[in-house]
Design a protein around this motif. Structure first.
Motif, short mmCIF file in Angstrom:
data_model
loop_
_atom_site.label_atom_id
_atom_site.label_comp_id
_atom_site.label_asym_id
_atom_site.label_seq_id
_atom_site.Cartn_x
_atom_site.Cartn_y
_atom_site.Cartn_z
N THR A 10 1.11 -1.26 0.03
CA THR A 10 0.18 -0.04 -0.10
C THR A 10 0.90 1.28 -0.09
OG1 THR A 10 0.00 0.23 2.39
CG2 THR A 10 -1.81 -1.14 1.20
N ALA A 12 1.92 2.52 2.60
CA ALA A 12 1.77 3.15 3.79
C ALA A 12 2.75 2.93 4.81
CB ALA A 12 0.28 2.79 4.55
N ALA A 16 1.51 4.61 10.51
CA ALA A 16 0.15 5.01 9.74
C ALA A 16 -0.70 3.91 9.92
CB ALA A 16 0.41 5.38 8.25
N TYR A 20 -4.33 3.88 11.88
CA TYR A 20 -5.52 3.80 11.31
C TYR A 20 -6.17 2.64 12.34
CZ TYR A 20 -3.56 5.74 6.97
OH TYR A 20 -2.99 6.48 6.10
N VAL A 46 -6.94 0.78 2.81
CA VAL A 46 -5.72 1.41 3.11
C VAL A 46 -5.83 2.42 1.85
CG1 VAL A 46 -3.18 1.82 3.24
CG2 VAL A 46 -4.51 0.23 4.53
N HIS A 50 -6.46 6.56 2.31
CA HIS A 50 -5.40 7.59 1.49
C HIS A 50 -6.21 8.44 0.60
CE1 HIS A 50 -1.64 4.73 2.04
NE2 HIS A 50 -2.16 5.28 3.15
#
Length: 172
Positions: A10, A12, A16, A20, A46, A50
């Motif tokens: 992802t 990420a 992060a 989340y 995810v 975003h």
């Protein structure tokens, strides 16, 4: 899949993804070892997070919207219907931001296409008096009163030659 795989797929960060989870946007299961275990649907989740963050939504709003975007929408239908008005307002805000950015982009395109706009304006240089002429125009240098040497107090906070600070009359 473990957190490292979700990070890789992802883009990420580990931090992060943990954030989340704290915000209730992701709900990974836990292995007996305590490691988080994510499912394939979390990759898409995810991605949605975003996109919504980039659009300016906060995580609290995203937590309300995500169930309406998930595969199991039917079980969240009533909650999603209640969000319609707020989602319409958010859509208007995003549309306005897009319009503003489109206008700014058009202006930049115009400037880029016309390099003559990038020239610096010509500065008018006025003749400046030389130091000797300037001093002559000002007249004689003022003399300190009663023979005090004011140069000793400059930059010393009112002290003369390292002594205590010189203060005026008390206001109390």
């Amino acid at each position: 899949m473990r957190i490292g795989e979700l990070v890789r797929r992802t883009g990420a960060t580990h931090r992060a993804l943990r954030y989340y989870e704290e915000q209730g946007l992701l709900r990974p299961s836990r292995r007996p070892s305590g490691y988080r275990e994510y499912v394939e649907e979390d990759v898409a989740t995810v991605g949605r997070i975003h996109v919504l963050l980039a659009a300016g939504l906060g995580t609290a709003a995203i937590a309300e919207v995500l169930p309406c975007m998930a595969e199991e929408r039917a079980e969240h239908a009533s909650a999603c219907a209640e969000l319609q008005s707020a989602l319409q307002d958010e859509r208007k805000r995003i549309r306005s931001a897009i319009d503003d950015l489109t206008s700014a982009l058009a202006m930049l395109d115009t400037v880029i296409a016309s390099p003559h706009h990038l020239r610096r304006p010509q500065l008018r240089i006025m003749a400046r008096p030389v130091a000797g002429n300037l001093a002559a125009r000002r007249g004689p240098t003022p003399v300190s009163p009663a023979g005090t040497d004011r140069s000793a107090t400059r930059g010393s906070g009112g002290r003369t030659n390292g002594g205590p600070a010189v203060t005026g009359p008390s206001l109390t």
